[in-house]
Structures are given as C-alpha cells and as structure tokens.
Design a protein around this motif. Structure first.
Motif, PDB file in Angstrom:
ATOM      1  N   GLY A 238     100.149  33.138  23.371  1.00 35.87           N
ATOM      2  CA  GLY A 238      99.169  32.289  24.038  1.00 35.87           C
ATOM      3  C   GLY A 238      98.904  32.832  25.429  1.00 35.87           C
ATOM      4  O   GLY A 238      98.486  33.973  25.594  1.00 35.87           O
ATOM      5  N   GLN A 239      99.181  32.015  26.453  1.00 33.24           N
ATOM      6  CA  GLN A 239      99.093  32.499  27.827  1.00 33.24           C
ATOM      7  C   GLN A 239     100.445  33.112  28.184  1.00 33.24           C
ATOM      8  O   GLN A 239     101.483  32.468  28.019  1.00 33.24           O
ATOM      9  N   MET A 240     100.448  34.337  28.684  1.00 39.20           N
ATOM     10  CA  MET A 240     101.702  35.023  29.005  1.00 39.20           C
ATOM     11  C   MET A 240     101.603  35.681  30.373  1.00 39.20           C
ATOM     12  O   MET A 240     100.695  36.481  30.617  1.00 39.20           O
ATOM     13  N   VAL A 241     102.556  35.337  31.253  1.00 42.68           N
ATOM     14  CA  VAL A 241     102.644  35.933  32.592  1.00 42.68           C
ATOM     15  C   VAL A 241     103.959  36.697  32.680  1.00 42.68           C
ATOM     16  O   VAL A 241     105.024  36.169  32.364  1.00 42.68           O
ATOM     17  N   LEU A 242     103.885  37.946  33.136  1.00 39.08           N
ATOM     18  CA  LEU A 242     105.059  38.794  33.305  1.00 39.08           C
ATOM     19  C   LEU A 242     105.135  39.202  34.772  1.00 39.08           C
ATOM     20  O   LEU A 242     104.382  40.056  35.234  1.00 39.08           O
ATOM     21  N   ASP A 243     106.040  38.583  35.513  1.00 39.26           N
ATOM     22  CA  ASP A 243     106.152  38.733  36.966  1.00 39.26           C
ATOM     23  C   ASP A 243     107.394  39.560  37.303  1.00 39.26           C
ATOM     24  O   ASP A 243     108.481  39.272  36.823  1.00 39.26           O
ATOM     25  N   ALA A 244     107.228  40.570  38.189  1.00 43.12           N
ATOM     26  CA  ALA A 244     108.302  41.505  38.545  1.00 43.12           C
ATOM     27  C   ALA A 244     108.720  42.321  37.325  1.00 43.12           C
ATOM     28  O   ALA A 244     109.859  42.271  36.879  1.00 43.12           O
ATOM     29  N   PRO A 245     107.785  43.100  36.770  1.00 39.37           N
ATOM     30  CA  PRO A 245     107.999  43.711  35.460  1.00 39.37           C
ATOM     31  C   PRO A 245     108.933  44.916  35.476  1.00 39.37           C
ATOM     32  O   PRO A 245     108.973  45.702  36.417  1.00 39.37           O
ATOM     33  N   LEU A 246     109.682  45.044  34.370  1.00 33.56           N
ATOM     34  CA  LEU A 246     110.439  46.254  34.071  1.00 33.56           C
ATOM     35  C   LEU A 246     109.552  47.202  33.280  1.00 33.56           C
ATOM     36  O   LEU A 246     108.654  46.774  32.560  1.00 33.56           O
ATOM     37  N   ASP A 247     109.852  48.465  33.404  1.00 33.30           N
ATOM     38  CA  ASP A 247     109.284  49.464  32.506  1.00 33.30           C
ATOM     39  C   ASP A 247     110.336  49.722  31.436  1.00 33.30           C
ATOM     40  O   ASP A 247     111.346  50.380  31.691  1.00 33.30           O
ATOM     41  N   PRO A 248     110.161  49.182  30.234  1.00 31.05           N
ATOM     42  CA  PRO A 248     111.208  49.296  29.216  1.00 31.05           C
ATOM     43  C   PRO A 248     111.437  50.708  28.721  1.00 31.05           C
ATOM     44  O   PRO A 248     112.465  50.986  28.094  1.00 31.05           O
ATOM     45  N   THR A 428      99.056  45.295  21.064  1.00 23.32           N
ATOM     46  CA  THR A 428      97.709  45.361  20.496  1.00 23.32           C
ATOM     47  C   THR A 428      97.489  44.193  19.532  1.00 23.32           C
ATOM     48  O   THR A 428      98.288  43.956  18.634  1.00 23.32           O
ATOM     49  N   GLY A 429      96.396  43.484  19.743  1.00 25.62           N
ATOM     50  CA  GLY A 429      96.092  42.323  18.913  1.00 25.62           C
ATOM     51  C   GLY A 429      96.356  41.001  19.592  1.00 25.62           C
ATOM     52  O   GLY A 429      95.903  39.954  19.124  1.00 25.62           O
ATOM     53  N   SER A 430      97.062  41.026  20.726  1.00 28.37           N
ATOM     54  CA  SER A 430      97.305  39.785  21.473  1.00 28.37           C
ATOM     55  C   SER A 430      96.144  39.502  22.425  1.00 28.37           C
ATOM     56  O   SER A 430      95.305  40.374  22.676  1.00 28.37           O
ATOM     57  N   GLY A 431      96.117  38.294  22.954  1.00 28.48           N
ATOM     58  CA  GLY A 431      95.176  37.975  24.011  1.00 28.48           C
ATOM     59  C   GLY A 431      95.625  38.634  25.311  1.00 28.48           C
ATOM     60  O   GLY A 431      96.665  39.297  25.366  1.00 28.48           O
ATOM     61  N   PRO A 432      94.845  38.465  26.394  1.00 32.14           N
ATOM     62  CA  PRO A 432      95.186  39.094  27.676  1.00 32.14           C
ATOM     63  C   PRO A 432      96.524  38.596  28.216  1.00 32.14           C
ATOM     64  O   PRO A 432      96.798  37.401  28.235  1.00 32.14           O
ATOM     65  N   ILE A 433      97.354  39.525  28.645  1.00 34.14           N
ATOM     66  CA  ILE A 433      98.649  39.238  29.250  1.00 34.14           C
ATOM     67  C   ILE A 433      98.581  39.617  30.725  1.00 34.14           C
ATOM     68  O   ILE A 433      98.169  40.729  31.060  1.00 34.14           O
ATOM     69  N   VAL A 434      98.965  38.716  31.612  1.00 36.57           N
ATOM     70  CA  VAL A 434      98.890  38.961  33.052  1.00 36.57           C
ATOM     71  C   VAL A 434     100.217  39.540  33.542  1.00 36.57           C
ATOM     72  O   VAL A 434     101.272  38.935  33.379  1.00 36.57           O
ATOM     73  N   VAL A 435     100.155  40.726  34.136  1.00 34.82           N
ATOM     74  CA  VAL A 435     101.324  41.422  34.681  1.00 34.82           C
ATOM     75  C   VAL A 435     101.210  41.421  36.199  1.00 34.82           C
ATOM     76  O   VAL A 435     100.199  41.869  36.744  1.00 34.82           O
ATOM     77  N   VAL A 436     102.244  40.929  36.889  1.00 35.93           N
ATOM     78  CA  VAL A 436     102.217  40.796  38.346  1.00 35.93           C
ATOM     79  C   VAL A 436     103.318  41.656  38.950  1.00 35.93           C
ATOM     80  O   VAL A 436     104.509  41.434  38.689  1.00 35.93           O
ATOM     81  N   GLY A 437     102.935  42.649  39.761  1.00 27.09           N
ATOM     82  CA  GLY A 437     103.913  43.535  40.388  1.00 27.09           C
ATOM     83  C   GLY A 437     103.850  43.460  41.893  1.00 27.09           C
ATOM     84  O   GLY A 437     102.763  43.333  42.474  1.00 27.09           O
ATOM     85  N   GLY A 438     105.016  43.546  42.553  1.00 22.65           N
ATOM     86  CA  GLY A 438     105.091  43.472  44.011  1.00 22.65           C
ATOM     87  C   GLY A 438     105.411  44.819  44.627  1.00 22.65           C
ATOM     88  O   GLY A 438     106.314  45.526  44.175  1.00 22.65           O
ATOM     89  N   THR A 439     104.702  45.185  45.685  1.00 26.93           N
ATOM     90  CA  THR A 439     104.881  46.502  46.310  1.00 26.93           C
ATOM     91  C   THR A 439     106.201  46.611  47.059  1.00 26.93           C
ATOM     92  O   THR A 439     106.672  47.723  47.314  1.00 26.93           O
ATOM     93  N   GLY A 440     106.810  45.485  47.431  1.00 31.60           N
ATOM     94  CA  GLY A 440     108.083  45.514  48.134  1.00 31.60           C
ATOM     95  C   GLY A 440     109.227  44.985  47.299  1.00 31.60           C
ATOM     96  O   GLY A 440     110.241  44.534  47.847  1.00 31.60           O
ATOM     97  N   ASP A 441     109.105  45.049  45.989  1.00 28.01           N
ATOM     98  CA  ASP A 441     110.136  44.519  45.100  1.00 28.01           C
ATOM     99  C   ASP A 441     111.285  45.516  44.994  1.00 28.01           C
ATOM    100  O   ASP A 441     111.086  46.654  44.576  1.00 28.01           O
ATOM    101  N   PRO A 442     112.519  45.112  45.363  1.00 24.25           N
ATOM    102  CA  PRO A 442     113.633  46.057  45.319  1.00 24.25           C
ATOM    103  C   PRO A 442     114.199  46.301  43.930  1.00 24.25           C
ATOM    104  O   PRO A 442     114.651  47.411  43.621  1.00 24.25           O
ATOM    105  N   ALA A 443     114.203  45.291  43.082  1.00 26.68           N
ATOM    106  CA  ALA A 443     114.889  45.386  41.794  1.00 26.68           C
ATOM    107  C   ALA A 443     113.997  45.926  40.689  1.00 26.68           C
ATOM    108  O   ALA A 443     114.475  46.604  39.769  1.00 26.68           O
ATOM    109  N   THR A 444     112.709  45.600  40.739  1.00 26.79           N
ATOM    110  CA  THR A 444     111.756  46.138  39.764  1.00 26.79           C
ATOM    111  C   THR A 444     110.617  46.792  40.557  1.00 26.79           C
ATOM    112  O   THR A 444     109.598  46.153  40.835  1.00 26.79           O
ATOM    113  N   PRO A 445     110.789  48.045  40.935  1.00 26.12           N
ATOM    114  CA  PRO A 445     109.828  48.725  41.802  1.00 26.12           C
ATOM    115  C   PRO A 445     108.406  48.673  41.257  1.00 26.12           C
ATOM    116  O   PRO A 445     108.188  48.661  40.046  1.00 26.12           O
TER     117      PRO A 445
END
Length: 502
Positions: A238-248, A428-445
C-alpha cells in the motif's frame, strides 16, 4: 565480541529518556485465538516513557500475539508467537487501516519502541491504527539470547584498544564463545530469524489486522525489511515509507567503511557545533578531539568507577556513537564527555547502556544478540581473516575512534549458514514507495538512499539536508509534511524533493 556500528534507530536516537523492561516482566501478553488471529488485550509489560502516567495513546494501547510458522517450508509444523502492539486510530476522519512500523536494528523491539514513541506519530494516528511488533528473534518473539547477564556485561565492556595482535586474539576468542552460547541458548530459532522470514511474518500480520494491502513505515534496518516485503509481495504494497535506508546489496566490508565514515562525519559536525557554542571539553576542534582520544586511551588502564561497575574504554567507545545518532542528544554527549574527563562516568555509562539494551536491574534486552543473529543469517558471506584485517585497517584510516572489523568477524564463526536472498530487492509491480535519506545520517549514509531507490524500481527519493539518523523524527516540518501527505492523502512526492538546510 568487539563493538560494531549497527543501524539501530529510535531506541537510541529518540527514546533516550526510556528504559526497557526485564525478561521477567515480559511474560503476560494475551494468547492468539483461532488460526492466524490476534486476541487483543491490555499491554501489561511495555515500558512507558519516563515512568509517567499514561496519556491517551498509552491508555488505549492493545497487545497480543500472532502465531507464525517457525519454518515456512513446513507451514503446519512448529510455531512461534510474534508479539504485536496496536494503538487504535483516534480520528477525526475516516480510518484508513493499519500502519505497521519497524523501527530498526535489526533487533529493536517494535512493541517497546511504539509504546515509548507513539506521541511522535499523533497526526498519523488520527486515521491509522499504529501497529508494530517484535520481529522473530527479538525480545518476546522467540528472542535470541546468548549467555547470562554477566556474560553480556563482560562482552560489551571489552576494550577495543590497543589495536594489536593480542587484542585481536581476545576478540576472536570472545566471538567464538559468544556464538557458541547463542547456539546453546537459542539454537532452534537461529536458522529462521532472517529478514525474508520476517517479511513473511509481516504479511501474516497484514492479513490478521484485516488489511488488503500493507501500509508500512520502516526506519533504518526497517527499510530493508520493507524492501524485502515489497520484493516478495509487490501487489500487496500500500503506502510504504522507508526512512534512513540501508543499501542491502553492500557486503560487510563496504557497510563497515560507509558507517565508519558516516560516524566520523557526524563526530566532526558534533565537535564543530560544540566548539561554536563554547565546548565544555575543548576550545578548538583539535583540542576537543585530542581530549576525547586521551580519555579513550586513559580508560584502557584506568576505568572509571560508576557505582559497582566500571566505565571501560569499550563502553565509552560505544557511548560516543550512541550520542551521535540524533542532534538532539549532542548536548548530553558533550556533558557526558566533559564529566568523564573529570573522572565521572555516569553520563557515558548511560549512553552505552541505552545502546546495548542494558536495564537498571542488570538484565539485557535482546538487541545486541538479535542483531548478529539476523545480520549473519541475512548474508552468505563468511569473510576470511585476511579480509577482516583489510577492512579493519581501512576503517581505522577513516576513523581511529570508530574503525573496527565490523560485523564480519562474528558472522565468520556464526553457527548457522546465511543466505543472500535479503540482499536482492526489486519491487517491480508495486505502487510508489517513498525513500527518505539524510545527508548527515551517521548510521545509514546518504549514498545508500539513491541506491535503494534505484534497486526498488518503484522508489521515489526524498532528501533531508540535516543531521541525525532518520529524517521524519528530526522534527523537520517539510519532511513531516511530505510523508504525512503521502500516507494520509496518497500524494506521492515529486522525484528529488529536498528538505532541510544543511
């Protein structure tokens, strides 16, 4: 067990005023009724912020358990019970459904964290039931345990200096002992705690709360869990927000180097801010940094007594990154370092305990034991000694304060094999997923944010120019408006939206 930089979020960055309950206090959740159902009842074992009288959200909290297969290849076989928490929608406005949260780790308790931090999501709570859970292997959900509280005290307090062969040998022996105790105390669940199975559990939770699609808010490690869910069940997103993302997709060495650089950047920003405002432990950045390094070296031979315990160099080296997760905690970190330089270790001990999940009664949450269990199962990588030493040397060049061999050292001796399935995502096939990244994030650059966005194929990147781990809870009004509009009205932000002023 040498300190490794993890991706824990709320439990360090936001809920610094809270404490976690002991295992003995975590035994009274209602049992589920029916196949796949949840019997909701009062939350009798969660921590409330600061011990205060519960507000409206706390008084309406409901808790329960959901039975899920231990092994999804044997769906009718052994079950484990997954602990869940719900704060019903408050209105006004039409209820949208449930908004499921994972706050990070891997290993953070969603039940405890939701109880502690629900007030931060009051606006979302008007139209969503706020729901979270302890993922498999965490706390109440067949939590991974490794030895006694005394064992944990010994491991988390181990020094990381001096960086020589004797110390490395001690670390290797400690890793082997830790892994053996994890196998002894948690063997049944260890092969099944990974993110792929946690995503399957989350789909069971979606069905149990009656939602046709999963509305989800993942932070830090929770972004990988969300991405894996979207890969397995793209049509159910559905609606999905991914804040402070990891690169798996990164390997242990790449993650170690990126996080070391991220914490060093945050540390330098902290020192500059501290000096600008009249730093209590140095008039210049150079002087302040020199004093911190002197403290770390002095603690190797002269730990500071804190009650019946000792603040070791190992604990202090955990406390400093813990204080860097949020800009809100910088003043406390400044005070704690200043006090330690005067021989008073209470502040740094508090930060270390908040990071490692040590409670006032001396027991531990499963945070430090669930983290390696999930991390090691989520990767088939088992690095050689040569690779570990190369990674350590490279990270120490970036930061003598934060450099280490990373998680690979423990995974190298982990008692069960891992799989790379959780490292490959494609929604692929999902609705839009919002990814939020911070420029000063220490743990998830920040560089991990556009990478995850591209891997998802359906991601929309939002950039937060600011400090701290996680953007939504930074207090930035622009980020909150963008995220709330998406979750409440379905308004997808334009690609490349930027908030903040760093």
């Amino acid at each position: 067990m040498r300190r490794v930089l993890t991706a824990v979020t709320l439990t360090v960055a936001v809920a610094a005023c809270s404490s976690q309950q002991s295992p003995q206090q975590q035994a009274t959740l209602p049992s589920p009724t029916g196949s796949g159902g949840i019997a909701w009842g009062p939350c009798t074992d969660v921590t409330r912020p600061g011990g205060q009288t519960p507000g409206q959200q706390q008084s309406t909290m409901q808790c329960g358990k959901l039975a899920v297969p231990l092994d999804y290849t044997k769906p009718d076989g052994d079950k484990i019970e997954m602990a869940v928490i719900k704060i019903p929608a408050t209105g006004p406005g039409k209820r949208i459904g449930s908004l499921v949260f994972n706050f990070g780790g891997p290993g953070a308790s969603g039940v405890d964290t939701m109880a502690q931090a629900a007030k931060a999501f009051t606006h979302l709570n008007t139209q969503y039931d706020l729901v979270s859970f302890d993922p498999r292997g965490v706390q109440r959900s067949a939590g991974v345990r490794c030895g006694s509280s005394a064992d944990m005290d010994r491991w988390v307090s181990m020094d990381t200096l001096p960086n020589n062969e004797e110390m490395r040998a001690k670390s290797q022996a400690s890793n082997k002992e830790f892994a053996q105790l994890c196998e002894r105390d948690s063997g049944k669940v260890l092969p099944y705690v990974g993110t792929v199975n946690a995503a399957r559990d989350m789909d069971r939770l979606r069905a149990a709360v009656g939602d046709e699609k999963l509305n989800y808010f993942g932070m830090s490690y929770g972004t990988q869990l969300g991405a894996v869910y979207a890969t397995q069940y793209p049509k159910l997103v559905g609606q999905m927000v991914l804040d402070a993302p990891l690169d798996p997709s990164v390997n242990f060495e790449q993650r170690n180097l990126a996080q070391t650089a991220g914490f060093q950047q945050a540390y330098e920003s902290f020192l500059k801010s501290c000096v600008k405002d009249g730093c209590a432990f140095g008039k210049t950045v150079h002087e302040a940094d020199a004093n911190v390094n002197k403290l770390m070296n002095d603690l190797v031979t002269q730990p500071i007594k804190v009650g019946t315990r000792e603040l070791t160099q190992g604990l202090a080296s955990t406390a400093v990154p813990a204080g860097l997760y949020s800009q809100l905690s910088w003043p406390f970190l400044e005070q704690a370092l200043s006090q330690a330089l005067r021989g008073e270790g209470e502040g740094l001990m508090y930060l270390a305990d908040s990071y490692t999940g040590r409670q006032q009664d001396g027991t531990y949450s499963t945070e430090m034991t669930s983290f390696p269990a999930i991390t090691c199962v989520d990767s088939a990588e088992r690095p050689s000694e040569e690779t570990l030493r190369k990674s350590e040397a490279a990270s120490l060049k970036i930061s003598p304060l934060f450099g280490s061999e990373g998680a690979g050292g423990l995974c190298r001796v982990w008692p069960v094999p891992g799989s790379d399935q959780a490292r490959h995502v494609d929604a692929t096939g999902s609705g839009p997923i919002v990814v939020v990244g911070g420029t000063g994030d220490p743990a998830t650059p920040y560089q991990w944010a556009p990478k995850l966005t591209a891997q998802l194929k359906t991601g929309t990147l939002v950039t937060y120019k600011g400090e701290g781990h996680g953007a939504y809870l930074s207090g930035d009004k622009c980020i909150q408006q963008v995220v709330d509009s998406y979750l409440l009205q379905g308004t997808v932000p334009k690609q490349g939206v930027t908030c903040g002023s760093k």
